[in-house]
Design a protein around this motif. Sequence first.
Motif, PDB file in Angstrom:
ATOM      1  N   ARG A 104       0.717  -1.253   0.075  1.00  0.00           N
ATOM      2  CA  ARG A 104       0.096   0.069   0.051  1.00  0.00           C
ATOM      3  C   ARG A 104       0.925   1.383  -0.051  1.00  0.00           C
ATOM      4  NH1 ARG A 104      -5.101   0.424   0.621  1.00  0.00           N
ATOM      5  NH2 ARG A 104      -4.894   2.423   1.866  1.00  0.00           N
ATOM      6  N   ILE A 105       2.089   1.146   0.618  1.00  0.00           N
ATOM      7  CA  ILE A 105       3.024   2.492   0.765  1.00  0.00           C
ATOM      8  C   ILE A 105       3.224   2.575  -0.405  1.00  0.00           C
ATOM      9  CG2 ILE A 105       5.030   3.160   1.548  1.00  0.00           C
ATOM     10  CD1 ILE A 105       4.181   2.477   4.456  1.00  0.00           C
ATOM     11  N   ILE A 106       3.812   1.604  -1.176  1.00  0.00           N
ATOM     12  CA  ILE A 106       4.310   1.698  -2.737  1.00  0.00           C
ATOM     13  C   ILE A 106       3.323   2.367  -3.340  1.00  0.00           C
ATOM     14  CG2 ILE A 106       5.129   0.252  -4.772  1.00  0.00           C
ATOM     15  CD1 ILE A 106       6.344  -1.649  -2.832  1.00  0.00           C
ATOM     16  N   MET A 107       2.220   1.844  -3.468  1.00  0.00           N
ATOM     17  CA  MET A 107       1.161   2.527  -4.568  1.00  0.00           C
ATOM     18  C   MET A 107       0.776   3.838  -3.902  1.00  0.00           C
ATOM     19  SD  MET A 107       0.038  -0.069  -6.330  1.00  0.00           S
ATOM     20  CE  MET A 107      -1.943   0.350  -6.814  1.00  0.00           C
ATOM     21  N   ALA A 108       1.012   4.261  -2.961  1.00  0.00           N
ATOM     22  CA  ALA A 108       0.532   5.227  -2.212  1.00  0.00           C
ATOM     23  C   ALA A 108       1.591   6.633  -2.517  1.00  0.00           C
ATOM     24  CB  ALA A 108       0.292   5.509  -0.809  1.00  0.00           C
ATOM     25  N   PHE A 109       2.631   6.335  -2.933  1.00  0.00           N
ATOM     26  CA  PHE A 109       3.671   7.493  -3.536  1.00  0.00           C
ATOM     27  C   PHE A 109       2.827   8.359  -4.627  1.00  0.00           C
ATOM     28  CE2 PHE A 109       7.162   4.767  -1.825  1.00  0.00           C
ATOM     29  CZ  PHE A 109       7.630   5.746  -1.131  1.00  0.00           C
ATOM     30  N   PRO A 110       2.782   9.605  -4.297  1.00  0.00           N
ATOM     31  CA  PRO A 110       2.257  10.587  -5.181  1.00  0.00           C
ATOM     32  C   PRO A 110       2.868  10.396  -6.566  1.00  0.00           C
ATOM     33  CG  PRO A 110       2.899  11.618  -3.180  1.00  0.00           C
ATOM     34  CD  PRO A 110       3.569  10.321  -3.168  1.00  0.00           C
ATOM     35  N   LYS A 111       4.183  10.567  -6.613  1.00  0.00           N
ATOM     36  CA  LYS A 111       4.921  10.714  -7.770  1.00  0.00           C
ATOM     37  C   LYS A 111       6.383  10.180  -7.422  1.00  0.00           C
ATOM     38  CE  LYS A 111       2.625  13.396 -10.546  1.00  0.00           C
ATOM     39  NZ  LYS A 111       2.480  12.922 -12.129  1.00  0.00           N
TER      40      LYS A 111
ATOM     41  N   ALA B 108      -6.883   4.725  -2.848  1.00  0.00           N
ATOM     42  CA  ALA B 108      -6.543   4.836  -1.413  1.00  0.00           C
ATOM     43  C   ALA B 108      -7.535   4.276  -0.516  1.00  0.00           C
ATOM     44  CB  ALA B 108      -6.218   6.193  -0.908  1.00  0.00           C
ATOM     45  N   PHE B 109      -8.598   3.517  -1.033  1.00  0.00           N
ATOM     46  CA  PHE B 109      -9.543   3.140  -0.003  1.00  0.00           C
ATOM     47  C   PHE B 109      -8.772   1.895   0.432  1.00  0.00           C
ATOM     48  CE2 PHE B 109     -13.076   5.442  -1.756  1.00  0.00           C
ATOM     49  CZ  PHE B 109     -13.679   6.032  -0.373  1.00  0.00           C
ATOM     50  N   MET B 153      -6.592  -1.862 -16.618  1.00  0.00           N
ATOM     51  CA  MET B 153      -6.835  -0.395 -16.509  1.00  0.00           C
ATOM     52  C   MET B 153      -6.204   0.183 -15.473  1.00  0.00           C
ATOM     53  SD  MET B 153     -10.419  -0.221 -18.427  1.00  0.00           S
ATOM     54  CE  MET B 153     -11.481  -0.842 -16.801  1.00  0.00           C
ATOM     55  N   ALA B 154      -6.632  -0.440 -14.311  1.00  0.00           N
ATOM     56  CA  ALA B 154      -6.130   0.333 -12.841  1.00  0.00           C
ATOM     57  C   ALA B 154      -4.718   0.296 -12.978  1.00  0.00           C
ATOM     58  CB  ALA B 154      -6.759  -0.539 -11.984  1.00  0.00           C
ATOM     59  N   GLY B 155      -4.086  -0.745 -13.361  1.00  0.00           N
ATOM     60  CA  GLY B 155      -2.603  -0.738 -13.001  1.00  0.00           C
ATOM     61  C   GLY B 155      -1.943   0.161 -14.266  1.00  0.00           C
ATOM     62  N   PHE B 156      -2.704   0.432 -15.512  1.00  0.00           N
ATOM     63  CA  PHE B 156      -2.041   1.100 -16.468  1.00  0.00           C
ATOM     64  C   PHE B 156      -2.027   2.611 -15.845  1.00  0.00           C
ATOM     65  CE2 PHE B 156      -1.072   3.521 -20.283  1.00  0.00           C
ATOM     66  CZ  PHE B 156      -0.344   2.694 -20.963  1.00  0.00           C
ATOM     67  N   ALA B 157      -3.511   2.858 -15.320  1.00  0.00           N
ATOM     68  CA  ALA B 157      -3.673   4.476 -15.036  1.00  0.00           C
ATOM     69  C   ALA B 157      -2.781   4.615 -13.892  1.00  0.00           C
ATOM     70  CB  ALA B 157      -5.110   4.542 -14.481  1.00  0.00           C
ATOM     71  N   PHE B 158      -2.489   3.765 -12.781  1.00  0.00           N
ATOM     72  CA  PHE B 158      -1.788   4.036 -11.448  1.00  0.00           C
ATOM     73  C   PHE B 158      -0.182   4.176 -12.086  1.00  0.00           C
ATOM     74  CE2 PHE B 158       1.540   1.830  -9.043  1.00  0.00           C
ATOM     75  CZ  PHE B 158       1.579   2.817  -8.069  1.00  0.00           C
ATOM     76  N   HIS B 159       0.121   3.443 -12.842  1.00  0.00           N
ATOM     77  CA  HIS B 159       1.863   3.587 -13.336  1.00  0.00           C
ATOM     78  C   HIS B 159       1.830   5.010 -13.923  1.00  0.00           C
ATOM     79  CE1 HIS B 159       2.658  -0.685 -12.414  1.00  0.00           C
ATOM     80  NE2 HIS B 159       3.461  -0.127 -11.956  1.00  0.00           N
ATOM     81  N   GLU B 160       1.130   5.274 -14.854  1.00  0.00           N
ATOM     82  CA  GLU B 160       1.277   6.399 -15.774  1.00  0.00           C
ATOM     83  C   GLU B 160       1.072   7.509 -14.858  1.00  0.00           C
ATOM     84  OE1 GLU B 160      -1.871   6.660 -18.802  1.00  0.00           O
ATOM     85  OE2 GLU B 160      -0.491   7.603 -20.247  1.00  0.00           O
TER      86      GLU B 160
END
Lengths: 195, 195
Positions: A104-111, B108-109, B153-160
Amino acid sequence: MIRIPRQGLSQDVVLRAAVDLIEEGGLPHFSMGELARRLQVKPASLYNHVESLEQLLTLVGDDAVKKLVAAETRAIAGKRGQEALFALAQAYRLFARNHYQLYRIIMAFPKWENPVLEQEAGEIVSPILQMLSDYGLTEEQQIHWQRILRAQMAGFAFHEQAGGFSHYSADPDESFRLGVQCLSDGLRRAGGNVV
Amino acid sequence: MIRIPRQGLSQDVVLRAAVDLIEEGGLPHFSMGELARRLQVKPASLYNHVESLEQLLTLVGDDAVKKLVAAETRAIAGKRGQEALFALAQAYRLFARNHYQLYRIIMAFPKWENPVLEQEAGEIVSPILQMLSDYGLTEEQQIHWQRILRAQMAGFAFHEQAGGFSHYSADPDESFRLGVQCLSDGLRRAGGNVV
DNA sequence: AATAAAAACTAATGATATTAGTTTTTGAGG
DNA sequence: CCTCAAAAACTAATATCATTAGTTTTTATT
Protein backbone atom coordinates in the motif's frame (compact mmCIF):
# COMPACT_ATOMS: atom_id res chain seq x y z
CA MET A 1 35.69 10.13 14.85
CA ILE A 2 33.17 7.36 14.71
CA ARG A 3 30.78 7.23 17.65
CA ILE A 4 28.59 4.37 18.65
CA PRO A 5 25.15 5.59 19.62
CA ARG A 6 24.05 5.39 23.21
CA GLN A 7 21.44 2.70 22.96
CA GLY A 8 22.02 1.25 19.58
CA LEU A 9 19.72 3.61 17.75
CA SER A 10 20.52 4.48 14.15
CA GLN A 11 18.66 5.31 10.98
CA ASP A 12 18.66 1.67 10.09
CA VAL A 13 17.23 0.59 13.41
CA VAL A 14 14.58 3.32 13.24
CA LEU A 15 13.68 2.28 9.72
CA ARG A 16 13.39 -1.37 10.64
CA ALA A 17 11.19 -0.57 13.62
CA ALA A 18 9.03 1.64 11.43
CA VAL A 19 8.60 -1.14 8.89
CA ASP A 20 7.64 -3.59 11.62
CA LEU A 21 5.16 -1.18 13.14
CA ILE A 22 3.55 -0.41 9.80
CA GLU A 23 3.33 -4.07 8.87
CA GLU A 24 1.62 -4.77 12.17
CA GLY A 25 -0.85 -1.95 12.39
CA GLY A 26 -0.93 -0.20 9.05
CA LEU A 27 -0.14 3.36 8.15
CA PRO A 28 -3.17 4.92 9.90
CA HIS A 29 -2.03 3.69 13.31
CA PHE A 30 1.55 4.68 12.73
CA SER A 31 3.03 7.78 14.33
CA MET A 32 6.33 9.12 15.53
CA GLY A 33 5.07 8.81 19.09
CA GLU A 34 4.19 5.16 18.65
CA LEU A 35 7.51 4.46 17.00
CA ALA A 36 9.37 6.23 19.81
CA ARG A 37 7.52 4.19 22.42
CA ARG A 38 8.46 1.01 20.59
CA LEU A 39 12.10 2.07 20.63
CA GLN A 40 11.99 3.11 24.31
CA VAL A 41 12.81 6.67 23.43
CA LYS A 42 11.17 10.09 23.39
CA PRO A 43 9.71 11.20 20.05
CA ALA A 44 12.17 14.08 19.69
CA SER A 45 15.08 11.66 19.76
CA LEU A 46 14.01 10.13 16.49
CA TYR A 47 14.93 13.34 14.73
CA ASN A 48 18.58 12.63 15.37
CA HIS A 49 18.32 9.79 12.88
CA VAL A 50 15.55 10.82 10.55
CA GLU A 51 14.66 14.18 9.03
CA SER A 52 10.91 13.94 9.25
CA LEU A 53 7.96 11.59 9.10
CA GLU A 54 7.80 12.16 5.37
CA GLN A 55 11.41 11.15 4.86
CA LEU A 56 10.94 8.11 7.07
CA LEU A 57 7.97 6.97 5.02
CA THR A 58 10.00 7.47 1.86
CA LEU A 59 12.66 5.22 3.36
CA VAL A 60 10.02 2.64 4.20
CA GLY A 61 8.65 2.80 0.66
CA ASP A 62 12.12 2.47 -0.77
CA ASP A 63 12.73 -0.54 1.41
CA ALA A 64 9.45 -2.06 0.28
CA VAL A 65 10.33 -1.60 -3.38
CA LYS A 66 13.69 -3.24 -2.80
CA LYS A 67 11.99 -6.24 -1.23
CA LEU A 68 9.56 -6.49 -4.11
CA VAL A 69 12.32 -6.34 -6.68
CA ALA A 70 14.29 -8.94 -4.75
CA ALA A 71 11.28 -11.26 -4.75
CA GLU A 72 10.86 -10.80 -8.50
CA THR A 73 14.51 -11.44 -9.19
CA ARG A 74 14.50 -14.55 -7.02
CA ALA A 75 11.41 -15.79 -8.80
CA ILE A 76 12.86 -15.77 -12.29
CA ALA A 77 16.26 -17.08 -11.34
CA GLY A 78 17.10 -20.02 -13.58
CA LYS A 79 13.84 -19.79 -15.51
CA ARG A 80 13.09 -18.67 -19.05
CA GLY A 81 10.19 -17.60 -21.19
CA GLN A 82 6.71 -18.51 -20.10
CA GLU A 83 7.87 -20.21 -16.93
CA ALA A 84 9.75 -17.09 -15.89
CA LEU A 85 6.77 -14.90 -16.71
CA PHE A 86 4.38 -16.89 -14.54
CA ALA A 87 6.86 -17.08 -11.69
CA LEU A 88 7.47 -13.35 -11.83
CA ALA A 89 3.78 -12.53 -11.83
CA GLN A 90 3.14 -14.95 -9.00
CA ALA A 91 5.93 -13.45 -6.93
CA TYR A 92 4.53 -9.97 -7.43
CA ARG A 93 1.08 -11.09 -6.41
CA LEU A 94 2.31 -12.91 -3.34
CA PHE A 95 4.34 -9.95 -2.23
CA ALA A 96 1.30 -7.70 -2.39
CA ARG A 97 -0.64 -10.30 -0.42
CA ASN A 98 1.96 -11.08 2.22
CA HIS A 99 3.11 -7.51 2.68
CA TYR A 100 -0.21 -5.80 2.32
CA GLN A 101 0.75 -2.65 4.22
CA LEU A 102 4.09 -2.24 2.50
CA TYR A 103 2.49 -2.69 -0.89
CA ARG A 104 0.00 0.00 0.00
CA ILE A 105 2.83 2.39 0.76
CA ILE A 106 4.37 1.68 -2.62
CA MET A 107 1.03 2.41 -4.28
CA ALA A 108 0.57 5.54 -2.19
CA PHE A 109 3.58 7.40 -3.51
CA PRO A 110 2.19 10.50 -5.19
CA LYS A 111 4.95 10.69 -7.74
CA TRP A 112 8.10 8.66 -7.98
CA GLU A 113 10.20 11.75 -8.28
CA ASN A 114 12.40 10.91 -5.35
CA PRO A 115 15.96 10.29 -6.57
CA VAL A 116 16.21 7.08 -4.56
CA LEU A 117 12.89 5.79 -5.84
CA GLU A 118 13.84 6.76 -9.36
CA GLN A 119 16.69 4.29 -9.15
CA GLU A 120 14.55 1.61 -7.55
CA ALA A 121 11.90 2.04 -10.21
CA GLY A 122 14.51 1.14 -12.76
CA GLU A 123 15.33 -1.99 -10.83
CA ILE A 124 11.70 -3.03 -10.86
CA VAL A 125 11.89 -3.10 -14.61
CA SER A 126 15.11 -5.01 -15.04
CA PRO A 127 13.96 -8.49 -13.99
CA ILE A 128 10.99 -8.02 -16.30
CA LEU A 129 13.21 -7.03 -19.19
CA GLN A 130 15.47 -9.96 -18.46
CA MET A 131 12.52 -12.29 -18.72
CA LEU A 132 11.28 -10.59 -21.88
CA SER A 133 14.63 -11.04 -23.59
CA ASP A 134 13.62 -14.59 -24.48
CA TYR A 135 10.64 -13.49 -26.53
CA GLY A 136 12.40 -12.09 -29.58
CA LEU A 137 11.02 -8.58 -29.29
CA THR A 138 12.47 -5.35 -30.59
CA GLU A 139 13.72 -2.91 -27.98
CA GLU A 140 10.64 -0.76 -28.34
CA GLN A 141 8.35 -3.74 -28.05
CA GLN A 142 10.11 -4.70 -24.84
CA ILE A 143 9.29 -1.31 -23.38
CA HIS A 144 5.64 -1.60 -24.32
CA TRP A 145 5.25 -5.13 -23.00
CA GLN A 146 7.07 -4.43 -19.81
CA ARG A 147 4.52 -1.69 -19.15
CA ILE A 148 1.62 -3.95 -19.99
CA LEU A 149 2.88 -6.66 -17.67
CA ARG A 150 3.49 -4.27 -14.81
CA ALA A 151 0.03 -2.81 -15.28
CA GLN A 152 -1.62 -6.21 -15.11
CA MET A 153 0.31 -7.28 -12.02
CA ALA A 154 -0.19 -4.02 -10.14
CA GLY A 155 -3.85 -3.75 -11.08
CA PHE A 156 -4.58 -7.31 -10.08
CA ALA A 157 -2.79 -7.00 -6.77
CA PHE A 158 -4.55 -3.74 -6.04
CA HIS A 159 -8.04 -4.99 -6.78
CA GLU A 160 -7.50 -8.21 -4.94
CA GLN A 161 -6.40 -6.53 -1.74
CA ALA A 162 -9.01 -3.80 -1.95
CA GLY A 163 -11.64 -6.52 -2.01
CA GLY A 164 -12.83 -5.59 -5.47
CA PHE A 165 -12.73 -9.18 -6.66
CA SER A 166 -14.79 -10.64 -3.86
CA HIS A 167 -18.25 -9.99 -5.28
CA TYR A 168 -18.23 -13.06 -7.43
CA SER A 169 -17.53 -16.64 -6.65
CA ALA A 170 -15.06 -17.36 -9.43
CA ASP A 171 -11.59 -18.31 -8.26
CA PRO A 172 -9.19 -15.34 -8.33
CA ASP A 173 -6.29 -17.73 -8.91
CA GLU A 174 -7.87 -18.76 -12.16
CA SER A 175 -8.55 -15.13 -13.14
CA PHE A 176 -4.91 -14.39 -12.52
CA ARG A 177 -3.74 -17.39 -14.50
CA LEU A 178 -5.96 -16.47 -17.44
CA GLY A 179 -4.71 -12.88 -17.42
CA VAL A 180 -1.06 -13.87 -17.41
CA GLN A 181 -1.67 -16.52 -20.04
CA CYS A 182 -3.38 -13.96 -22.25
CA LEU A 183 -0.40 -11.63 -21.99
CA SER A 184 1.99 -14.50 -22.58
CA ASP A 185 0.12 -15.40 -25.77
CA GLY A 186 0.13 -11.81 -26.97
CA LEU A 187 3.79 -11.59 -26.17
CA ARG A 188 4.62 -14.68 -28.18
CA ARG A 189 2.63 -13.41 -31.15
CA ALA A 190 4.43 -10.07 -30.96
CA GLY A 191 7.79 -11.74 -30.95
CA GLY A 192 7.01 -14.07 -33.84
CA ASN A 193 6.30 -17.12 -31.67
CA VAL A 194 9.96 -17.85 -31.15
CA VAL A 195 9.35 -19.15 -27.63
CA MET B 1 -40.41 20.56 9.94
CA ILE B 2 -38.01 21.34 7.16
CA ARG B 3 -35.55 24.11 7.84
CA ILE B 4 -33.44 25.92 5.33
CA PRO B 5 -29.90 26.34 6.56
CA ARG B 6 -28.61 29.75 7.46
CA GLN B 7 -26.12 30.31 4.73
CA GLY B 8 -26.88 27.65 2.24
CA LEU B 9 -24.60 25.04 3.79
CA SER B 10 -25.58 21.41 3.50
CA GLN B 11 -23.87 18.05 3.21
CA ASP B 12 -24.01 18.36 -0.54
CA VAL B 13 -22.41 21.80 -0.55
CA VAL B 14 -19.73 20.65 1.87
CA LEU B 15 -19.04 17.59 -0.26
CA ARG B 16 -18.78 19.62 -3.44
CA ALA B 17 -16.41 22.09 -1.83
CA ALA B 18 -14.31 19.22 -0.49
CA VAL B 19 -14.09 17.68 -3.95
CA ASP B 20 -13.02 21.01 -5.44
CA LEU B 21 -10.42 21.57 -2.77
CA ILE B 22 -8.98 18.08 -3.16
CA GLU B 23 -8.88 18.35 -6.93
CA GLU B 24 -7.01 21.63 -6.61
CA GLY B 25 -4.48 20.82 -3.96
CA GLY B 26 -4.54 17.10 -3.37
CA LEU B 27 -5.28 15.16 -0.24
CA PRO B 28 -2.13 16.19 1.68
CA HIS B 29 -3.13 19.87 1.62
CA PHE B 30 -6.72 19.15 2.51
CA SER B 31 -8.03 19.75 6.01
CA MET B 32 -11.23 20.60 7.79
CA GLY B 33 -9.80 24.02 8.56
CA GLU B 34 -9.02 24.71 4.93
CA LEU B 35 -12.44 23.53 3.87
CA ALA B 36 -14.10 25.71 6.49
CA ARG B 37 -12.16 28.75 5.31
CA ARG B 38 -13.25 28.05 1.76
CA LEU B 39 -16.86 27.93 2.93
CA GLN B 40 -16.52 31.08 5.07
CA VAL B 41 -17.30 29.15 8.19
CA LYS B 42 -15.58 27.97 11.35
CA PRO B 43 -14.29 24.37 11.31
CA ALA B 44 -16.69 23.24 14.03
CA SER B 45 -19.66 24.22 11.87
CA LEU B 46 -18.82 21.54 9.34
CA TYR B 47 -19.77 18.91 11.86
CA ASN B 48 -23.40 19.93 11.54
CA HIS B 49 -23.33 18.44 8.05
CA VAL B 50 -20.69 15.77 8.19
CA GLU B 51 -19.81 13.22 10.84
CA SER B 52 -16.07 13.32 10.54
CA LEU B 53 -13.18 13.79 8.16
CA GLU B 54 -13.22 10.08 7.52
CA GLN B 55 -16.86 10.08 6.54
CA LEU B 56 -16.33 13.10 4.34
CA LEU B 57 -13.50 11.39 2.49
CA THR B 58 -15.68 8.34 2.04
CA LEU B 59 -18.31 10.58 0.47
CA VAL B 60 -15.67 12.09 -1.79
CA GLY B 61 -14.50 8.63 -2.81
CA ASP B 62 -18.04 7.52 -3.45
CA ASP B 63 -18.59 10.58 -5.60
CA ALA B 64 -15.41 9.86 -7.51
CA VAL B 65 -16.45 6.27 -8.20
CA LYS B 66 -19.81 7.48 -9.45
CA LYS B 67 -18.11 9.86 -11.86
CA LEU B 68 -15.81 7.11 -13.10
CA VAL B 69 -18.70 4.73 -13.67
CA ALA B 70 -20.63 7.46 -15.44
CA ALA B 71 -17.68 8.09 -17.75
CA GLU B 72 -17.40 4.38 -18.51
CA THR B 73 -21.10 4.05 -19.19
CA ARG B 74 -21.07 7.09 -21.45
CA ALA B 75 -18.11 5.69 -23.33
CA ILE B 76 -19.70 2.40 -24.34
CA ALA B 77 -23.13 3.83 -25.15
CA GLY B 78 -24.11 2.68 -28.62
CA LYS B 79 -20.94 0.67 -29.14
CA ARG B 80 -20.32 -3.06 -29.20
CA GLY B 81 -17.50 -5.54 -29.01
CA GLN B 82 -14.01 -4.34 -29.66
CA GLU B 83 -15.06 -0.76 -30.22
CA ALA B 84 -16.81 -0.68 -26.84
CA LEU B 85 -13.81 -2.26 -25.16
CA PHE B 86 -11.38 0.34 -26.46
CA ALA B 87 -13.73 3.19 -25.64
CA LEU B 88 -14.24 1.90 -22.12
CA ALA B 89 -10.54 1.51 -21.49
CA GLN B 90 -9.84 4.93 -22.93
CA ALA B 91 -12.49 6.52 -20.71
CA TYR B 92 -11.03 4.88 -17.64
CA ARG B 93 -7.57 6.08 -18.52
CA LEU B 94 -8.70 9.63 -19.22
CA PHE B 95 -10.60 9.80 -15.96
CA ALA B 96 -7.51 8.82 -14.03
CA ARG B 97 -5.55 11.44 -15.94
CA ASN B 98 -8.05 14.29 -15.72
CA HIS B 99 -9.08 13.62 -12.15
CA TYR B 100 -5.75 12.57 -10.79
CA GLN B 101 -6.52 13.41 -7.16
CA LEU B 102 -9.93 11.79 -7.17
CA TYR B 103 -8.52 8.67 -8.75
CA ARG B 104 -5.91 8.54 -6.00
CA ILE B 105 -8.66 8.63 -3.39
CA ILE B 106 -10.38 5.71 -5.06
CA MET B 107 -7.10 3.80 -5.02
CA ALA B 108 -6.45 4.78 -1.42
CA PHE B 109 -9.45 3.03 0.08
CA PRO B 110 -8.02 0.39 2.39
CA LYS B 111 -10.91 -1.97 1.91
CA TRP B 112 -14.12 -1.43 0.04
CA GLU B 113 -16.15 -2.62 2.94
CA ASN B 114 -18.25 0.47 3.21
CA PRO B 115 -21.89 -0.36 2.34
CA VAL B 116 -22.15 2.58 -0.04
CA LEU B 117 -18.90 1.72 -1.78
CA GLU B 118 -19.96 -1.91 -1.97
CA GLN B 119 -22.87 -0.85 -4.14
CA GLU B 120 -20.74 1.47 -6.24
CA ALA B 121 -18.17 -1.24 -6.78
CA GLY B 122 -20.90 -3.31 -8.35
CA GLU B 123 -21.71 -0.46 -10.68
CA ILE B 124 -18.10 -0.28 -11.81
CA VAL B 125 -18.44 -3.82 -13.05
CA SER B 126 -21.74 -3.53 -14.86
CA PRO B 127 -20.66 -1.47 -17.88
CA ILE B 128 -17.78 -3.90 -18.30
CA LEU B 129 -20.09 -6.88 -18.15
CA GLN B 130 -22.41 -5.19 -20.61
CA MET B 131 -19.55 -4.80 -23.03
CA LEU B 132 -18.41 -8.37 -22.48
CA SER B 133 -21.84 -9.74 -23.28
CA ASP B 134 -20.97 -9.51 -26.99
CA TYR B 135 -18.06 -11.89 -26.72
CA GLY B 136 -19.91 -15.16 -26.27
CA LEU B 137 -18.42 -16.03 -22.89
CA THR B 138 -19.82 -18.24 -20.18
CA GLU B 139 -20.88 -16.51 -17.00
CA GLU B 140 -17.75 -17.62 -15.21
CA GLN B 141 -15.54 -16.47 -18.05
CA GLN B 142 -17.18 -13.08 -17.87
CA ILE B 143 -16.19 -12.79 -14.22
CA HIS B 144 -12.60 -13.70 -14.97
CA TRP B 145 -12.26 -11.36 -17.91
CA GLN B 146 -13.90 -8.48 -16.16
CA ARG B 147 -11.27 -8.82 -13.48
CA ILE B 148 -8.46 -9.00 -16.01
CA LEU B 149 -9.71 -5.89 -17.80
CA ARG B 150 -10.10 -3.93 -14.60
CA ALA B 151 -6.64 -4.96 -13.52
CA GLN B 152 -5.09 -3.77 -16.75
CA MET B 153 -6.92 -0.44 -16.70
CA ALA B 154 -6.24 0.29 -13.04
CA GLY B 155 -2.64 -0.79 -13.24
CA PHE B 156 -1.96 1.24 -16.33
CA ALA B 157 -3.59 4.34 -14.90
CA PHE B 158 -1.69 3.95 -11.69
CA HIS B 159 1.71 3.54 -13.25
CA GLU B 160 1.15 6.32 -15.70
CA GLN B 161 0.22 8.85 -13.08
CA ALA B 162 2.91 7.73 -10.65
CA GLY B 163 5.46 8.43 -13.35
CA GLY B 164 6.53 4.82 -13.61
CA PHE B 165 6.28 4.84 -17.40
CA SER B 166 8.40 7.88 -17.98
CA HIS B 167 11.80 6.23 -17.97
CA TYR B 168 11.59 5.15 -21.56
CA SER B 169 10.82 7.06 -24.66
CA ALA B 170 8.23 4.73 -26.14
CA ASP B 171 4.77 6.25 -26.52
CA PRO B 172 2.47 5.30 -23.62
CA ASP B 173 -0.54 5.60 -25.92
CA GLU B 174 0.88 2.79 -28.00
CA SER B 175 1.63 0.70 -24.91
CA PHE B 176 -1.95 1.15 -23.85
CA ARG B 177 -3.31 0.27 -27.27
CA LEU B 178 -1.19 -2.87 -27.42
CA GLY B 179 -2.32 -3.95 -23.97
CA VAL B 180 -5.98 -3.51 -24.73
CA GLN B 181 -5.56 -5.20 -28.10
CA CYS B 182 -3.89 -8.15 -26.45
CA LEU B 183 -6.77 -8.55 -24.02
CA SER B 184 -9.27 -8.11 -26.82
CA ASP B 185 -7.60 -10.90 -28.75
CA GLY B 186 -7.54 -13.19 -25.72
CA LEU B 187 -11.15 -12.38 -25.10
CA ARG B 188 -12.15 -13.28 -28.63
CA ARG B 189 -10.29 -16.56 -28.45
CA ALA B 190 -11.95 -17.37 -25.14
CA GLY B 191 -15.39 -16.70 -26.58
CA GLY B 192 -14.81 -18.73 -29.71
CA ASN B 193 -14.08 -15.74 -31.95
CA VAL B 194 -17.73 -14.89 -32.33
CA VAL B 195 -16.98 -11.16 -32.47
C1' DA C 1 -44.57 37.95 17.84
C1' DA C 2 -43.25 33.37 20.09
C1' DT C 3 -40.94 29.20 19.84
C1' DA C 4 -38.33 25.24 18.77
C1' DA C 5 -34.95 23.46 15.92
C1' DA C 6 -31.20 23.86 13.07
C1' DA C 7 -26.85 26.00 12.36
C1' DA C 8 -23.23 28.59 13.51
C1' DC C 9 -20.19 30.11 17.01
C1' DT C 10 -16.58 30.14 21.08
C1' DA C 11 -13.61 27.69 23.73
C1' DA C 12 -11.48 23.73 25.07
C1' DT C 13 -9.19 18.98 24.65
C1' DG C 14 -6.05 15.78 23.12
C1' DA C 15 -3.19 14.09 19.51
C1' DT C 16 0.17 15.22 16.29
C1' DA C 17 4.85 16.59 14.15
C1' DT C 18 8.43 19.39 14.87
C1' DT C 19 12.07 22.67 16.90
C1' DA C 20 15.12 25.00 20.34
C1' DG C 21 17.84 24.55 23.94
C1' DT C 22 19.84 21.58 27.63
C1' DT C 23 21.81 17.56 29.60
C1' DT C 24 23.91 13.15 29.24
C1' DT C 25 26.69 9.75 27.29
C1' DT C 26 30.61 8.16 24.83
C1' DG C 27 34.82 7.43 22.54
C1' DA C 28 39.39 9.34 21.26
C1' DG C 29 43.66 11.65 22.53
C1' DG C 30 46.68 13.50 25.81
C1' DC D 1 42.98 8.22 33.99
C1' DC D 2 41.14 12.52 32.61
C1' DT D 3 39.51 15.87 29.39
C1' DC D 4 36.78 17.27 25.72
C1' DA D 5 33.99 17.56 21.76
C1' DA D 6 30.45 15.46 19.39
C1' DA D 7 26.63 12.64 19.12
C1' DA D 8 22.37 11.39 21.16
C1' DA D 9 18.91 11.75 24.15
C1' DC D 10 16.14 14.65 26.87
C1' DT D 11 12.73 18.62 28.40
C1' DA D 12 9.80 22.01 27.10
C1' DA D 13 7.48 24.57 23.91
C1' DT D 14 4.91 25.67 19.44
C1' DA D 15 1.77 25.07 15.91
C1' DT D 16 -1.54 22.38 13.57
C1' DC D 17 -5.05 19.18 13.45
C1' DA D 18 -9.75 16.87 14.29
C1' DT D 19 -13.18 16.85 17.36
C1' DT D 20 -16.57 17.94 21.27
C1' DA D 21 -19.32 20.59 24.73
C1' DG D 22 -21.82 24.29 25.54
C1' DT D 23 -23.69 28.80 23.97
C1' DT D 24 -25.62 32.01 20.84
C1' DT D 25 -27.82 33.19 16.61
C1' DT D 26 -30.86 32.60 12.92
C1' DT D 27 -35.10 31.09 10.82
C1' DA D 28 -39.33 28.82 9.57
C1' DT D 29 -43.56 27.64 11.34
C1' DT D 30 -47.28 28.53 14.48
